[in-house]
Design a protein around this motif. Structure first.
Motif, short mmCIF file in Angstrom:
data_model
loop_
_atom_site.label_atom_id
_atom_site.label_comp_id
_atom_site.label_asym_id
_atom_site.label_seq_id
_atom_site.Cartn_x
_atom_site.Cartn_y
_atom_site.Cartn_z
N THR A 1 0.81 -1.21 0.00
CA THR A 1 0.00 0.00 0.00
C THR A 1 0.85 1.26 0.00
O THR A 1 0.60 2.20 -0.76
CB THR A 1 -0.92 0.01 1.23
OG1 THR A 1 -1.60 -1.23 1.33
CG2 THR A 1 -1.94 1.13 1.13
N TYR B 1 1.03 4.01 -3.00
CA TYR B 1 0.63 5.40 -2.77
C TYR B 1 1.76 6.37 -3.10
O TYR B 1 1.53 7.44 -3.70
CB TYR B 1 0.18 5.61 -1.33
CG TYR B 1 -0.16 7.04 -1.03
CD1 TYR B 1 -1.27 7.64 -1.63
CD2 TYR B 1 0.64 7.82 -0.20
CE1 TYR B 1 -1.58 8.97 -1.40
CE2 TYR B 1 0.34 9.15 0.03
CZ TYR B 1 -0.77 9.71 -0.56
OH TYR B 1 -1.07 11.03 -0.34
N CYS C 1 4.05 7.94 5.04
CA CYS C 1 3.99 6.48 5.26
C CYS C 1 4.95 6.07 6.38
O CYS C 1 4.63 5.17 7.17
CB CYS C 1 4.35 5.75 3.97
SG CYS C 1 3.09 5.86 2.67
N MET D 1 -9.91 5.39 -1.30
CA MET D 1 -8.79 5.87 -2.11
C MET D 1 -8.98 5.45 -3.56
O MET D 1 -8.75 6.24 -4.49
CB MET D 1 -7.49 5.30 -1.57
CG MET D 1 -7.02 5.92 -0.26
SD MET D 1 -6.48 7.62 -0.43
CE MET D 1 -5.08 7.42 -1.52
N LEU E 1 -4.58 12.21 -5.06
CA LEU E 1 -3.96 11.63 -6.24
C LEU E 1 -4.36 12.32 -7.54
O LEU E 1 -4.04 11.85 -8.61
CB LEU E 1 -4.31 10.14 -6.33
CG LEU E 1 -3.84 9.30 -5.17
CD1 LEU E 1 -4.25 7.85 -5.38
CD2 LEU E 1 -2.35 9.41 -4.99
N THR F 1 -2.42 11.66 4.19
CA THR F 1 -2.96 10.46 3.55
C THR F 1 -2.01 9.28 3.69
O THR F 1 -2.43 8.16 3.99
CB THR F 1 -3.23 10.73 2.05
OG1 THR F 1 -4.15 11.82 1.92
CG2 THR F 1 -3.84 9.49 1.39
N ILE G 1 -2.82 5.76 5.67
CA ILE G 1 -2.73 4.47 4.98
C ILE G 1 -2.01 3.45 5.84
O ILE G 1 -2.42 2.28 5.91
CB ILE G 1 -2.01 4.65 3.61
CG1 ILE G 1 -3.00 5.17 2.58
CG2 ILE G 1 -1.41 3.34 3.13
CD1 ILE G 1 -2.39 5.43 1.23
N PHE H 1 -5.40 -0.23 -5.24
CA PHE H 1 -5.93 0.09 -3.91
C PHE H 1 -7.12 -0.80 -3.57
O PHE H 1 -7.26 -1.27 -2.43
CB PHE H 1 -6.35 1.56 -3.85
CG PHE H 1 -5.20 2.52 -3.68
CD1 PHE H 1 -4.38 2.43 -2.57
CD2 PHE H 1 -4.95 3.49 -4.62
CE1 PHE H 1 -3.31 3.31 -2.41
CE2 PHE H 1 -3.89 4.38 -4.48
CZ PHE H 1 -3.07 4.29 -3.36
#
Length: 203
Positions: free
Chosen positions: A18, A22, A42, A82, A93, A110, A114, A191
């Protein structure tokens, strides 16, 4: 710190998931700066799982079906959201030639969400790190903090490399509407697939 830990951690970090998906999507749609911001977000998303593992909360979630299911389904819903946002060309995005501070902050948030909504991450810390801590280790928490910090640093560096690579080829992609359309569908499908896989995940 053993070589076995570094190699294992690198394989885990570099494997497509993920966070990688992303980061690539953010860099391709908003540029290299957004890719770095996504990598940072992240990486920050690892901190709650690391703290949970140190405090023993991850063990509670591992044994509690309700706690695991609650976090898991929040993650599933967010990943599907997403996917929907990517198809609508909105949200973090959406293709944008200008990257404002507000947009950059949204990319970071974001990325953080995630990872924080991934229940497997805390269980990963619970099952993975203890393997590299000897039973007779005099300061296990300190060593766990060192290993976790190394894992986070490796995550950030690897994700930044992904982001910079995606950002470097961005101009060749965003100028081709048909390519961007298929790419967006690919990210949305990615996703959605990750969300479905998480839905069937067990403790």
């Amino acid at each position: 710190m053993s070589l076995a830990f570094l190699l294992t951690a690198f394989i885990v970090v570099a494997s497509p998931g993920t966070g990688v998906l992303y980061t690539l999507a953010a860099a391709l749609t908003k540029g290299s700066r957004a890719g770095i911001a996504a990598a940072f977000g992240c990486t920050l998303g690892i901190v709650p799982s690391m703290c949970a593992a140190m405090l023993g909360l991850a063990a509670v979630m591992h044994t509690s079906a309700l706690a695991f299911a609650t976090l898991k389904w929040c993650g599933v819903v967010y990943l599907l959201y997403m996917a929907f946002q990517v198809l609508r060309e909105q949200g973090a995005l959406a293709v944008d030639a200008r990257l404002e501070a507000r947009s950059l902050k949204r990319v970071v948030v974001t990325g953080f969400l995630i990872n924080i909504l991934n229940p497997k991450l805390s269980i990963f810390f619970l099952a993975f790190l203890p393997q590299f801590i000897a039973t007779d280790e005099p300061r296990p928490l300190l060593l766990m903090l060192e290993l976790s910090g190394t894992f986070m640093a490796m995550t950030f560096v690897v994700f930044v490399v992904y982001g910079l690579f995606a950002g470097s080829v961005r101009d060749r992609i965003v100028t081709r509407p048909r390519v961007m359309s298929w790419l967006r569908r690919g990210f949305a499908g990615g996703f959605a697939a990750l969300g479905i896989r998480l839905a069937f995940a067990e403790r």
